[in-house]
Design a protein around this motif. Structure first.
Motif, PDB file in Angstrom:
ATOM      1  N   GLU A  12       0.824  -1.213   0.000  1.00  0.00           N
ATOM      2  CA  GLU A  12       0.000   0.000   0.000  1.00  0.00           C
ATOM      3  C   GLU A  12       0.858   1.263   0.000  1.00  0.00           C
ATOM      4  O   GLU A  12       0.455   2.282  -0.565  1.00  0.00           O
ATOM      5  CB  GLU A  12      -0.956  -0.026   1.190  1.00  0.00           C
ATOM      6  CG  GLU A  12      -2.077  -1.052   1.035  1.00  0.00           C
ATOM      7  CD  GLU A  12      -1.654  -2.491   1.297  1.00  0.00           C
ATOM      8  OE1 GLU A  12      -0.630  -2.682   2.023  1.00  0.00           O
ATOM      9  OE2 GLU A  12      -2.303  -3.431   0.788  1.00  0.00           O
ATOM     10  N   HIS A  13       2.047   1.196   0.626  1.00  0.00           N
ATOM     11  CA  HIS A  13       2.941   2.353   0.552  1.00  0.00           C
ATOM     12  C   HIS A  13       3.357   2.599  -0.902  1.00  0.00           C
ATOM     13  O   HIS A  13       3.360   3.737  -1.389  1.00  0.00           O
ATOM     14  CB  HIS A  13       4.174   2.143   1.439  1.00  0.00           C
ATOM     15  CG  HIS A  13       5.020   3.373   1.592  1.00  0.00           C
ATOM     16  ND1 HIS A  13       6.205   3.372   2.290  1.00  0.00           N
ATOM     17  CD2 HIS A  13       4.863   4.644   1.128  1.00  0.00           C
ATOM     18  CE1 HIS A  13       6.732   4.603   2.255  1.00  0.00           C
ATOM     19  NE2 HIS A  13       5.942   5.378   1.551  1.00  0.00           N
ATOM     20  N   ALA A  14       3.670   1.507  -1.607  1.00  0.00           N
ATOM     21  CA  ALA A  14       4.084   1.638  -3.007  1.00  0.00           C
ATOM     22  C   ALA A  14       2.930   2.172  -3.875  1.00  0.00           C
ATOM     23  O   ALA A  14       3.130   3.040  -4.735  1.00  0.00           O
ATOM     24  CB  ALA A  14       4.574   0.286  -3.536  1.00  0.00           C
ATOM     25  N   LEU A  15       1.723   1.657  -3.633  1.00  0.00           N
ATOM     26  CA  LEU A  15       0.556   2.157  -4.383  1.00  0.00           C
ATOM     27  C   LEU A  15       0.353   3.650  -4.117  1.00  0.00           C
ATOM     28  O   LEU A  15       0.149   4.433  -5.046  1.00  0.00           O
ATOM     29  CB  LEU A  15      -0.714   1.391  -3.964  1.00  0.00           C
ATOM     30  CG  LEU A  15      -0.865  -0.043  -4.503  1.00  0.00           C
ATOM     31  CD1 LEU A  15      -1.965  -0.788  -3.755  1.00  0.00           C
ATOM     32  CD2 LEU A  15      -1.152  -0.028  -6.006  1.00  0.00           C
ATOM     33  N   ALA A  16       0.432   4.030  -2.849  1.00  0.00           N
ATOM     34  CA  ALA A  16       0.212   5.434  -2.474  1.00  0.00           C
ATOM     35  C   ALA A  16       1.290   6.325  -3.090  1.00  0.00           C
ATOM     36  O   ALA A  16       1.007   7.414  -3.607  1.00  0.00           O
ATOM     37  CB  ALA A  16       0.200   5.572  -0.951  1.00  0.00           C
ATOM     38  N   TRP A  17       2.519   5.854  -3.062  1.00  0.00           N
ATOM     39  CA  TRP A  17       3.647   6.614  -3.615  1.00  0.00           C
ATOM     40  C   TRP A  17       3.454   6.867  -5.109  1.00  0.00           C
ATOM     41  O   TRP A  17       3.667   7.985  -5.605  1.00  0.00           O
ATOM     42  CB  TRP A  17       4.942   5.833  -3.353  1.00  0.00           C
ATOM     43  CG  TRP A  17       6.160   6.384  -4.008  1.00  0.00           C
ATOM     44  CD1 TRP A  17       6.957   7.400  -3.555  1.00  0.00           C
ATOM     45  CD2 TRP A  17       6.740   5.938  -5.246  1.00  0.00           C
ATOM     46  NE1 TRP A  17       7.988   7.614  -4.427  1.00  0.00           N
ATOM     47  CE2 TRP A  17       7.879   6.737  -5.474  1.00  0.00           C
ATOM     48  CE3 TRP A  17       6.407   4.949  -6.176  1.00  0.00           C
ATOM     49  CZ2 TRP A  17       8.697   6.571  -6.603  1.00  0.00           C
ATOM     50  CZ3 TRP A  17       7.221   4.785  -7.290  1.00  0.00           C
ATOM     51  CH2 TRP A  17       8.344   5.588  -7.491  1.00  0.00           C
ATOM     52  N   ALA A  18       3.019   5.838  -5.829  1.00  0.00           N
ATOM     53  CA  ALA A  18       2.821   5.979  -7.283  1.00  0.00           C
ATOM     54  C   ALA A  18       1.617   6.880  -7.579  1.00  0.00           C
ATOM     55  O   ALA A  18       1.698   7.785  -8.424  1.00  0.00           O
ATOM     56  CB  ALA A  18       2.633   4.596  -7.915  1.00  0.00           C
ATOM     57  N   ILE A  19       0.529   6.639  -6.881  1.00  0.00           N
ATOM     58  CA  ILE A  19      -0.718   7.368  -7.143  1.00  0.00           C
ATOM     59  C   ILE A  19      -0.577   8.854  -6.826  1.00  0.00           C
ATOM     60  O   ILE A  19      -1.093   9.716  -7.540  1.00  0.00           O
ATOM     61  CB  ILE A  19      -1.866   6.690  -6.365  1.00  0.00           C
ATOM     62  CG1 ILE A  19      -2.245   5.413  -7.105  1.00  0.00           C
ATOM     63  CG2 ILE A  19      -3.058   7.624  -6.157  1.00  0.00           C
ATOM     64  CD1 ILE A  19      -3.079   4.458  -6.318  1.00  0.00           C
ATOM     65  N   ARG A  20       0.163   9.154  -5.758  1.00  0.00           N
ATOM     66  CA  ARG A  20       0.402  10.538  -5.356  1.00  0.00           C
ATOM     67  C   ARG A  20       1.048  11.359  -6.487  1.00  0.00           C
ATOM     68  O   ARG A  20       0.861  12.562  -6.591  1.00  0.00           O
ATOM     69  CB  ARG A  20       1.317  10.508  -4.125  1.00  0.00           C
ATOM     70  CG  ARG A  20       1.755  11.806  -3.605  1.00  0.00           C
ATOM     71  CD  ARG A  20       0.839  12.292  -2.489  1.00  0.00           C
ATOM     72  NE  ARG A  20      -0.260  13.086  -3.008  1.00  0.00           N
ATOM     73  CZ  ARG A  20      -1.285  13.540  -2.292  1.00  0.00           C
ATOM     74  NH1 ARG A  20      -1.390  13.239  -1.033  1.00  0.00           N
ATOM     75  NH2 ARG A  20      -2.218  14.261  -2.829  1.00  0.00           N
ATOM     76  N   GLN A  21       1.815  10.675  -7.337  1.00  0.00           N
ATOM     77  CA  GLN A  21       2.525  11.370  -8.427  1.00  0.00           C
ATOM     78  C   GLN A  21       1.608  11.771  -9.569  1.00  0.00           C
ATOM     79  O   GLN A  21       2.008  12.489 -10.475  1.00  0.00           O
ATOM     80  CB  GLN A  21       3.621  10.464  -8.995  1.00  0.00           C
ATOM     81  CG  GLN A  21       4.734  10.177  -8.013  1.00  0.00           C
ATOM     82  CD  GLN A  21       5.660   9.092  -8.536  1.00  0.00           C
ATOM     83  OE1 GLN A  21       5.979   9.069  -9.704  1.00  0.00           O
ATOM     84  NE2 GLN A  21       6.073   8.201  -7.660  1.00  0.00           N
ATOM     85  N   ASN A  22       0.384  11.253  -9.559  1.00  0.00           N
ATOM     86  CA  ASN A  22      -0.538  11.532 -10.667  1.00  0.00           C
ATOM     87  C   ASN A  22      -1.344  12.784 -10.340  1.00  0.00           C
ATOM     88  O   ASN A  22      -1.968  12.861  -9.277  1.00  0.00           O
ATOM     89  CB  ASN A  22      -1.458  10.322 -10.855  1.00  0.00           C
ATOM     90  CG  ASN A  22      -2.298  10.418 -12.113  1.00  0.00           C
ATOM     91  OD1 ASN A  22      -3.011  11.391 -12.321  1.00  0.00           O
ATOM     92  ND2 ASN A  22      -2.199   9.400 -12.951  1.00  0.00           N
ATOM     93  N   PRO A  23      -1.352  13.775 -11.240  1.00  0.00           N
ATOM     94  CA  PRO A  23      -2.053  15.030 -10.935  1.00  0.00           C
ATOM     95  C   PRO A  23      -3.560  14.869 -10.696  1.00  0.00           C
ATOM     96  O   PRO A  23      -4.180  15.756 -10.103  1.00  0.00           O
ATOM     97  CB  PRO A  23      -1.790  15.908 -12.169  1.00  0.00           C
ATOM     98  CG  PRO A  23      -1.100  15.065 -13.172  1.00  0.00           C
ATOM     99  CD  PRO A  23      -0.624  13.818 -12.514  1.00  0.00           C
TER     100      PRO A  23
END
Ligand code: AMP
Ligand code: GLY
Length: 418
Positions: A12-23
């Motif tokens: 979930e940390h990895a998912l959150a990290w990736a998703i956060r980068q999307n505007p």
């Protein structure tokens, strides 16, 4: 868009990290989250196995999209409750989650659609299961039929071991259970991740996991001590073969049965002599495989998960960089047995956090401003590079910089491909 991710591990940390980068991502909440996730999202205490609690939370926080990380809330029907209330959800229904929760269900689907997998038989009592094993001989595989947190599988080298595993299952080690006895498949294992919106399928990457706790693949099984992506054994030709013979037939059969699969299908494969057979399905991202996949996908992960949830997979492309990622899990001494909890981890603040190096938190909390280990698998030190060797070097560089005497990791992650 307000996004809620359910779960609190490295995945979930990895998912959150990736998703956060999307505007497209405005507000990001992860429940329950952990100390690392708190750096990229809001964390919220929430019983993620309770349909009512999750639903109420999503309504109160005007959530637009819910991403379900682990299998337990899927098996508990949290996705159904959210969908029935009109929420957009990434993750399969309770019925479709049987592809992970029930070995028998998956075997029946494989038989119905002709997907290659190990020969099998199911028993509801010990005596006929023992007789079957005696007749078949060893090696042979014994599986408890239910969610047993990956611990319900015994690859028995001898008939005696197989009998002991059968007795343990019927003696109630895992509660009410039946047993599936499977042909032993030799070969090299790899994982293949495919998004499906119920109709269309989109492969999003391959990975190889390291399940044993010790260097050289020794010692007891764990949830995964490291992973890398791509898995060279899953060549493009083999991926096409798996899509044609295993994945698409499974998705079509699920739709035919009135339980369309929407989410990520994680196919565990055994590869030998250019042929792949299915070992098992999971209905979620692997942990730590998700860490290497997200490191490679970056912000486009949100577009892909959205297209999956909205039934638009036929329209979206995946953009792959020609790159590699590798993650090394740091675990608490003693894991996967009883392990120490609450030990402080130092050096985390000084670590680089870039698209080439990220330390994902799996089992951490903050106490009096100090990050402490709370789980068995605690950190996933992840590197990305143009080659696997570069990714490996960047991941182990993070390991070296972490000051945590009560932690350990495998030193040989990626050995097969390096
Ligand atoms: P599962 O929970 O079904 O993934 O099984 C856990 C692990 O047991 C797999 O990752 C394999 O390493 C091994 N395994 C399971 N089924 C078989 C099989 N039929 N033949 C050989 N190994 C197996
Ligand atoms: N890493 C194995 C799993 O997530 O099941």
């Amino acid at each position: 868009m307000n996004i809620l991710i359910l779960g609190g591990g490295g995945r979930e940390h990895a998912l959150a990290w990736a998703i956060r980068q999307n505007p497209k991502c405005d507000r990001l909440i992860v429940a329950p989250g952990n100390a690392g996730i708190a750096g990229v999202a809001e964390c919220a205490a929430l019983d993620i196995l309770s349909r009512a609690s999750v639903l109420e939370f999503a309504q109160e926080n005007a959530i637009d999209f819910v991403i379900i990380g682990p299998e337990a809330p899927l098996a508990a029907g949290v996705s159904d409750a959210l969908r029935d209330a009109g929420f957009l959800v990434f993750g399969p229904s309770q019925a479709a989650a049987q592809l992970e929760a029930s070995k028998t269900f998956t075997k029946e689907i494989c038989d119905a659609c002709g997907a290659p997998t190990a020969a099998w038989a199911r028993f509801t009592a010990a005596a006929p299961a023992r007789d079957h094993v005696t007749a078949q001989g060893a090696p042979i595989v014994i599986k408890a039929d239910g969610l047993a947190a990956g611990k319900g599988v015994t690859v028995a080298e001898t008939v005696q071991q197989a009998h002991a595993a059968i007795d343990a299952i019927f003696d109630g080690e895992f509660g009410e259970m039946s047993v599936v006895v499977e042909e032993f498949m030799a070969g090299e294992e790899a994982s293949f991740f495919i998004l499906s919106d119920g109709t269309d399928c989109l492969p999003i990457g391959t990975a190889q996991d390291h399940k044993r706790v010790g260097d050289g693949d020794t010692g007891p099984n764990t949830g995964g001590m490291g992973a890398y992506s791509p898995a060279p054994v899953l060549t493009p030709a083999l991926q096409d073969q798996v899509m044609a013979r295993i994945v698409r037939p499974t998705i079509a059969e699920m739709a035919r049965k009135g339980m369309p699969f929407q989410g990520v299908l994680y196919a565990g494969l055994m590869i030998r002599d250019g042929q792949a057979r299915l070992v098992e399905y999971n209905v979620r991202f692997g942990d730590p495989e998700c860490q290497v996949l997200m490191m490679r996908l970056g912000g486009q992960a949100l577009d892909l998960l959205l297209a999956c949830a909205e039934g638009r997979l036929a329209e979206v492309p995946v953009t792959w960089a020609d790159d590699h990622a590798l993650t090394v899990v740091m675990a608490a001494q003693g894991y996967p047995g009883p392990y120490v909890k609450g030990t402080p981890i130092k050096g985390l603040d000084a670590l680089p956090e870039t698209s080439f190096q990220m330390t994902f938190h799996a089992g951490t909390d903050t106490q009096d401003g100090v990050v402490v280990a709370t789980g068995g698998r605690v950190l996933a030190c992840t590197g990305r590079g143009a080659t696997l060797a570069e990714a490996h070097q960047r991941a182990y560089q993070l390991v070296e910089a972490i000051d945590w005497p009560q932690g350990f990791c495998r030193r040989d992650i990626g050995w097969r491909a390096l």
